[in-house]
Structure formats: C-alpha cells, structure tokens
Motif scaffolding. Structure first.
Motif, PDB file in Angstrom:
ATOM      1  N   THR A   1       9.450  -1.353   3.968  1.00 50.66           N
ATOM      2  CA  THR A   1       9.126  -0.053   3.395  1.00 50.66           C
ATOM      3  C   THR A   1       9.968   0.093   2.143  1.00 50.66           C
ATOM      4  O   THR A   1      11.188   0.165   2.223  1.00 50.66           O
ATOM      5  N   LEU A   2       9.320   0.102   0.994  1.00 53.35           N
ATOM      6  CA  LEU A   2      10.022   0.032  -0.285  1.00 53.35           C
ATOM      7  C   LEU A   2       9.931   1.371  -1.009  1.00 53.35           C
ATOM      8  O   LEU A   2       8.852   1.777  -1.452  1.00 53.35           O
ATOM      9  N   PRO A   3      11.037   2.101  -1.144  1.00 56.27           N
ATOM     10  CA  PRO A   3      10.991   3.403  -1.808  1.00 56.27           C
ATOM     11  C   PRO A   3      10.698   3.286  -3.300  1.00 56.27           C
ATOM     12  O   PRO A   3      11.253   2.445  -4.005  1.00 56.27           O
ATOM     13  N   GLY A   4       9.780   4.115  -3.774  1.00 63.81           N
ATOM     14  CA  GLY A   4       9.492   4.196  -5.197  1.00 63.81           C
ATOM     15  C   GLY A   4       8.960   2.929  -5.826  1.00 63.81           C
ATOM     16  O   GLY A   4       9.076   2.739  -7.034  1.00 63.81           O
ATOM     17  N   HIS A   5       8.324   2.059  -5.059  1.00 67.13           N
ATOM     18  CA  HIS A   5       7.916   0.758  -5.592  1.00 67.13           C
ATOM     19  C   HIS A   5       6.651   0.845  -6.438  1.00 67.13           C
ATOM     20  O   HIS A   5       6.437   0.017  -7.320  1.00 67.13           O
ATOM     21  N   LEU A   6       5.801   1.827  -6.181  1.00 67.12           N
ATOM     22  CA  LEU A   6       4.526   1.941  -6.881  1.00 67.12           C
ATOM     23  C   LEU A   6       4.550   3.115  -7.854  1.00 67.12           C
ATOM     24  O   LEU A   6       5.235   4.120  -7.620  1.00 67.12           O
ATOM     25  N   LEU A   7       3.800   2.986  -8.933  1.00 64.26           N
ATOM     26  CA  LEU A   7       3.610   4.078  -9.882  1.00 64.26           C
ATOM     27  C   LEU A   7       2.108   4.343  -9.958  1.00 64.26           C
ATOM     28  O   LEU A   7       1.348   3.544 -10.492  1.00 64.26           O
TER      29      LEU A   7
ATOM     30  N   SER B   1       0.856  -1.183   0.000  1.00 67.66           N
ATOM     31  CA  SER B   1       0.000   0.000   0.000  1.00 67.66           C
ATOM     32  C   SER B   1       0.891   1.231   0.000  1.00 67.66           C
ATOM     33  O   SER B   1       2.032   1.181   0.465  1.00 67.66           O
ATOM     34  N   PRO B   2       0.414   2.367  -0.544  1.00 71.05           N
ATOM     35  CA  PRO B   2       1.236   3.577  -0.603  1.00 71.05           C
ATOM     36  C   PRO B   2       1.603   4.084   0.793  1.00 71.05           C
ATOM     37  O   PRO B   2       0.765   4.083   1.701  1.00 71.05           O
ATOM     38  N   THR B   3       2.824   4.540   0.933  1.00 75.11           N
ATOM     39  CA  THR B   3       3.287   5.013   2.243  1.00 75.11           C
ATOM     40  C   THR B   3       2.705   6.372   2.617  1.00 75.11           C
ATOM     41  O   THR B   3       2.966   6.867   3.719  1.00 75.11           O
TER      42      THR B   3
ATOM     43  N   GLY C   1       6.391   5.424  -2.544  1.00 76.14           N
ATOM     44  CA  GLY C   1       6.874   4.331  -1.721  1.00 76.14           C
ATOM     45  C   GLY C   1       5.732   3.402  -1.344  1.00 76.14           C
ATOM     46  O   GLY C   1       4.550   3.749  -1.446  1.00 76.14           O
ATOM     47  N   ALA C   2       6.109   2.198  -0.898  1.00 73.39           N
ATOM     48  CA  ALA C   2       5.100   1.200  -0.543  1.00 73.39           C
ATOM     49  C   ALA C   2       5.417   0.569   0.804  1.00 73.39           C
ATOM     50  O   ALA C   2       6.574   0.239   1.079  1.00 73.39           O
ATOM     51  N   PHE C   3       4.398   0.423   1.632  1.00 72.17           N
ATOM     52  CA  PHE C   3       4.496  -0.447   2.797  1.00 72.17           C
ATOM     53  C   PHE C   3       4.338  -1.885   2.318  1.00 72.17           C
ATOM     54  O   PHE C   3       3.493  -2.173   1.465  1.00 72.17           O
TER      55      PHE C   3
END
Length: 303
Positions: free
Chosen positions: A275-281, A254-256, A288-290
């Motif tokens: 916590t993944l930086p820049g994972h979603l567009l 999900s978006p951070t 970022g994404a949780f």
C-alpha cells in the motif's frame, strides 16, 4: 551530474549522479511528479539522501521510491525511506522490495510542496485502504467468471493510444500516461480492448525480459458495474497472454479509494502486497495505490 531526457512515450528522462562513493540514476516522471531511484553502489551513504532530495525539490517531485533486493532494504530504511510493498519474483528468482517517501516528509523549507492528507495521517490512510480492500474482496466474490468472448484484446495503434490518453487526461480519469517504469532493456506493448456497445479500454504492459517480469497499466478505472465486469475480463485475457509468453511475475497499481477496480485484481488471482501512500496522481490529486502482484510461472533453469 548528467541529464538524459527525451519526449514522453519514448525514452525516459534520467538524471545521473556519480562520485567516489555514490552512483545513482533518477528516473524522473514529470507527469506524476515522481522519481524512481536506481542505485548502482551499495551502502547507506548520506550523500544519496541529500542528493535525491535536492533534485526532488529542484524538479518539483512529490514522491521518490526505489525497488531493491532484500539486502538493500535496511540501507534505504536508514536513509529515511519506508518499506511499502513487495513484488514476488520481480528478479525472477528473488523478490523486490518497494521503499518510498513523500518529499514533504523529509524536506524542510517553504519551497517543498504541501503535504498530502496521506502523509499527514498515515494511520487513517492505512485504515481507509484496508476498508476498501475488504470491500473489494466482497465484490470479487460476486463477479462471474469472465467469458472468453466478453472482450476482444488486440495490439493498439499508436494513434489510438495517444488519442485515448489525451481524452482520459482531459477528463481527469487517466491513471497513467504509460511512462517508463524500468530504465533500460524493457519492452512495452499497448493493447486496445473492446466489447459490444462501444466499450473500450487501453492497457499497457512493460516487460523486462532479463527477469521475465511485467508491469501492467490500465488507462482508466471502471465507472460502473458493467465496467468492472469487462475490466475483469480484460485482465483475465491479458494475464493469460502474459503467462503463455513466459512471464514469471506481473504487478500493477490501483487507487486505494476504488473498491470496484481493486476487485478485478482480486478476482484475477492477484495479491495485495503493498500500500503506497501518494503514489498516483489522478486529476491533479495525489492518491494512494494498492500494489497488486501475481506469479504466473516458475522460473526455469535454461539460463
């Protein structure tokens, strides 16, 4: 090198590379401009890094990541990837580790895409994400227990799913287009979740039967308090169904920046394990994404 491509929504697009020391498959997602790396030969050979980044540059990829077992974490760390999260029970009896990097961090040259805010300010990104996470925990405490009749979950017809994805994409709200996360031997099912008043949501589950894990995707994030409550009920029904089907572990993103959406995962017993930086567009912007994970069962010894 070989490329195996197909239309979106069917088979994934794969780029294969193999020589005497390296055997890789890159799963290319053109919608999100990401690549997931499958490594079939252990070892921190620099050829891996060089090849992956050259393909990323050629294909306009902005983020590359891999999902590996514990003994491969140090390998990819030496190749310049950051450990960003874990998925307990991903391999049924062992955990998976997510390592990734934003392409501008490691690619030189004017042809690389511009660095995202998260890539340039990792400390600020982590601090902001933590603030959202704490707010999500507060919201989750106030969410009522979902009623079994709050929403209706049923398999989604392909036409309904495609129409919903197209509409969400046009509106800039699509979190995903339900592209493959796994490479082979995966099963995907879409669900149309509805409630009174015309509320509806499309969700998808990609299962990997060999490991009994499941990747949950929700097409759009909730927009208001009512949406949060109904999304919470939808996740409750979905995870309950997965547990009854024998799923050992499930995970989702999900978006951070979205505390309300994050709260629905917290309320359903998910843990934030990355916590993944820049994972979603989303809407043309990288976010970022949780990483949310939940163990649903204990693996059995029937295999």
């Amino acid at each position: 090198m070989a490329i195996r491509a197909a239309a979106a929504g069917s088979e994934p697009e794969e780029i294969l590379f193999e020589n005497a020391k390296v055997s890789l498959c890159l799963l290319l997602n053109r919608h999100s401009h990401t690549v997931r790396i499958f490594d079939f030969r252990a070892g921190a050979d620099p050829t891996k890094r060089g090849y992956v980044l050259s393909i990323a540059q050629r294909e306009g990829v902005e983020r590359v990541f891999t999902v590996v077992e514990r003994d491969e974490v140090s390998v990819w760390s030496r190749l310049g990837f950051d450990k960003e999260g874990t998925i307990p029970g991903f391999f049924k009896r062992s955990d998976a580790y997510v390592l990734g990097t934003t392409v501008p961090n490691v690619l030189a040259g004017d042809t690389a895409p511009p660095p995202s805010h998260e890539a340039l300010n990792p400390e600020a990104f982590e601090a902001a994400a933590e603030k959202v996470y704490q707010e999500a925990k507060r919201i989750a405490k106030d969410l009522p227990a979902p009623s079994p009749r709050a929403v209706r979950l049923q398999p989604s017809a392909q036409a309904i799913t495609k129409k919903a994805v197209a509409a969400a994409t046009r509106a800039g709200r699509a979190l995903t287009r339900f592209d493959p996360f796994g490479r082979r031997d995966v099963e995907r099912a879409e669900y149309h979740i509805t409630a009174r008043g015309g509320w509806s949501l499309i969700a998808s589950v990609e299962r990997q039967p060999c490991f009994d894990n499941a990747f949950i995707e929700v097409l759009t994030a909730p927009r208001n308090e009512r949406d949060v409550g109904l999304t919470n009920a939808a996740l409750h029904q979905l995870t309950d169904r997965l547990g009854k089907e024998g799923t050992v572990a499930c995970f989702a993103f999900s978006p951070t920046i979205d505390a309300g959406f994050a709260a629905t995962f917290v309320a359903n017993g998910f843990r934030r394990t990355g916590t993944l930086p820049g994972h979603l567009l989303i809407g043309g912007k990288r976010q970022g994404a949780f990483l949310w994970t939940r163990k649903l069962a204990t693996p059995t010894d029937d295999e």
